[in-house]
Design an enzyme around this catalytic site. Sequence first.
Site, short mmCIF file in Angstrom:
data_model
loop_
_atom_site.label_atom_id
_atom_site.label_comp_id
_atom_site.label_asym_id
_atom_site.label_seq_id
_atom_site.Cartn_x
_atom_site.Cartn_y
_atom_site.Cartn_z
N GLU A 1 0.83 -1.21 0.00
CA GLU A 1 0.00 0.00 0.00
C GLU A 1 0.87 1.26 0.00
OE1 GLU A 1 0.34 -2.21 2.31
OE2 GLU A 1 0.59 -1.31 4.30
N CYS B 1 16.40 -6.46 1.89
CA CYS B 1 16.50 -7.67 2.73
C CYS B 1 17.92 -8.20 2.67
CB CYS B 1 15.52 -8.72 2.24
SG CYS B 1 15.71 -9.03 0.49
P1 NAD Z 1 5.32 -5.40 5.98
O1 NAD Z 1 5.31 -6.74 6.59
O2 NAD Z 1 4.95 -4.24 6.82
O3 NAD Z 1 4.30 -5.38 4.72
C1 NAD Z 1 4.34 -6.42 3.75
C2 NAD Z 1 2.93 -6.71 3.26
O4 NAD Z 1 2.17 -7.29 4.32
C3 NAD Z 1 2.18 -5.47 2.81
O5 NAD Z 1 1.51 -5.78 1.61
C4 NAD Z 1 1.23 -5.16 3.96
O6 NAD Z 1 0.02 -4.60 3.52
C5 NAD Z 1 1.00 -6.51 4.60
N1 NAD Z 1 0.88 -6.48 6.06
C6 NAD Z 1 1.65 -5.77 6.92
N2 NAD Z 1 1.32 -6.05 8.20
C7 NAD Z 1 0.32 -6.95 8.14
C8 NAD Z 1 -0.44 -7.65 9.14
N3 NAD Z 1 -0.21 -7.48 10.44
N4 NAD Z 1 -1.41 -8.50 8.72
C9 NAD Z 1 -1.62 -8.72 7.41
N5 NAD Z 1 -0.92 -8.08 6.43
C10 NAD Z 1 0.03 -7.23 6.78
O7 NAD Z 1 6.77 -5.20 5.33
P2 NAD Z 1 7.36 -3.89 4.65
O8 NAD Z 1 7.67 -2.88 5.70
O9 NAD Z 1 6.52 -3.48 3.50
O10 NAD Z 1 8.73 -4.47 4.05
C11 NAD Z 1 9.92 -4.54 4.78
C12 NAD Z 1 10.15 -5.93 5.35
O11 NAD Z 1 10.18 -6.88 4.29
C13 NAD Z 1 11.48 -6.08 6.07
O12 NAD Z 1 11.30 -6.85 7.22
C14 NAD Z 1 12.36 -6.83 5.06
O13 NAD Z 1 13.40 -7.58 5.62
C15 NAD Z 1 11.34 -7.71 4.43
N6 NAD Z 1 11.77 -8.15 3.12
C16 NAD Z 1 12.20 -9.44 3.01
C17 NAD Z 1 12.65 -9.91 1.79
C18 NAD Z 1 13.12 -11.32 1.65
O14 NAD Z 1 13.19 -11.80 0.52
N7 NAD Z 1 13.43 -12.00 2.73
C19 NAD Z 1 12.64 -9.07 0.67
C20 NAD Z 1 12.19 -7.75 0.81
C21 NAD Z 1 11.76 -7.31 2.06
#
Ligand code: NAD
Length: 491
Positions: free
Chosen positions: A168, A273
């Site tokens: 979002e 990440c």
């Molecule tokens: P986030 O978890 O806040 O959001 C990711 C997705 O999940 C979004 O689409 C969001 O709408 C949804 N979401 C968030 N909280 C939720 C909840 N409680 N219930 C249901 N849906 C929910 O992550 P972010 O801040 O957008 O991204 C950063 C994170 O992603 C970091 O922790 C990073 O390490 C990780 N990441 C990991 C990789 C990998 O391949 N391991 C790659 C990129 C990013």
Amino acid sequence: MATRCGFQNLIGGSFVDSHSSDSIDVLNPATQEVVSRVPLTTKDEFKSAVAAAKEAFPSWRNTPITTRQRVMFKLQDLIRKNTRFWFWLSPYHEHFLEEVVEHACGMATLQMGEYVANVSNGIDTYSIREPLGVCAGICPFNFPAMIPLWMFPVAVTCGNTYVLKPSEKDPGASMILAELAMEAGLPNGVLNIVHGTHDIVNAICDDDDIRAVSFVGSNTAGMHIYARASASGKRVQSNMGAKNHGIVMPDANVDATLNALVAAGFGAAGQRCMALSTVVFVGDSKLWEDKLVERAKALKVSAGTDPEADLGPVISKQVRQRKGSASWYKAGSKVEQDCLLDGRTIKVPGYEQGNFIGPTILADVTADMECYKEEIFGPVLICMQADSLEEAINIVNRNKYGNGAAIFTSSGIAARKFQTEIEAGQVGINVPIPVPLPFFSFTGSKASFAGDLNFYGKAGVQFYIQIKTVTQQWKDLPSGAGVSLAMPTSQ
Ligand code: NAD
């Protein structure tokens, strides 16, 4: 597409405005300017998207695989030529854009089954790798094009149909990808896009027509999604947070190592990440740290759209406040005084409202400190010290995350010991945490991954297919033969 009303859903091949009265502003993190709005897609709209994907499935799965591959060839070409992405991608210096699409162009080979002739007299057994049906992907804000591209190209080229939920915070790149995929020939309903946050994610986890969910993001969301979607019988792959370590041996090449540490620690403002957020120096760390500070100070912090910028802002004001707060600098430690470079108060001329944190380096960090225990996901490099390679490896292995780890050394013996003993999914030897190209898979482990089948590569294809094993008998049966109760394969 984005209109005056904000981002649209993509349902059954049409970009349509959501009827939702709730939306979220998408902000430029360098200026706070509202770039667009993301609707919180309603339950009915979500249902329509899943229904469109379900309807498109029978004909798409029966479309020859060579035709499905050809759509990917075209998509790869369109992505390469498209410059509209750069507004969304510039903060992440995103190069790893279309490689997974390129890999999906060879799906006929990747999806091949197996055949053993004459497993018993006149009986052959073979396996067919079939698509699952409707699959879904939930994306994080960072790498707003690369991560959707880890998901839908593999899934749809296998013959599945898809519902994608972009972050979002920056859904723009996903929308451009969807437009290009349709221009490349993806039929209506094969790829659908919905928007929103927790509610839409929960709807994806609970929906009976969705067979598999790919997630990339934080551990809080990832473990919730893994548990909820698995509970309703879905296949789930969940890539989550990281604390990637780099071990620096005293014999490491100084210039190359410092360049690698600075690039991997501060690139994309640490919002990768694969960011290398923790360095463990074996032996005396002081000399290394002084030089690190010198190089980090020379980095230019500015808006991602500034071509001179080495690092841009962090994603939101809230994140800036959390990451810039003194809490984890101090928690239970003397870290405040060991802050060798403090980027919390940086001012970027022309972007006074931006969510900037300058490169920050903390020295003498120990494993009990908050700054070490939590994933910072910002331009903060943590320095630790160990007396031997053995001790450094133990530090890395005790950390709960297992995304990636690197060693910098000129000793093959040290490198081999590290490669053998380190508990991390992606290992770099004189290379800061590498993102594997798509003929391999992205193999995070421990708390950085939940599921059995990793993203892209052979495992990624396996995630999106179901194996059907067929045993066939074609032999002349003597007339009047009695009924056999033996297993067909032991005849
Ligand atoms: P986030 O978890 O806040 O959001 C990711 C997705 O999940 C979004 O689409 C969001 O709408 C949804 N979401 C968030 N909280 C939720 C909840 N409680 N219930 C249901 N849906 C929910 O992550 P972010 O801040 O957008 O991204 C950063 C994170 O992603 C970091 O922790 C990073 O390490 C990780 N990441 C990991 C990789 C990998 O391949 N391991 C790659 C990129 C990013």
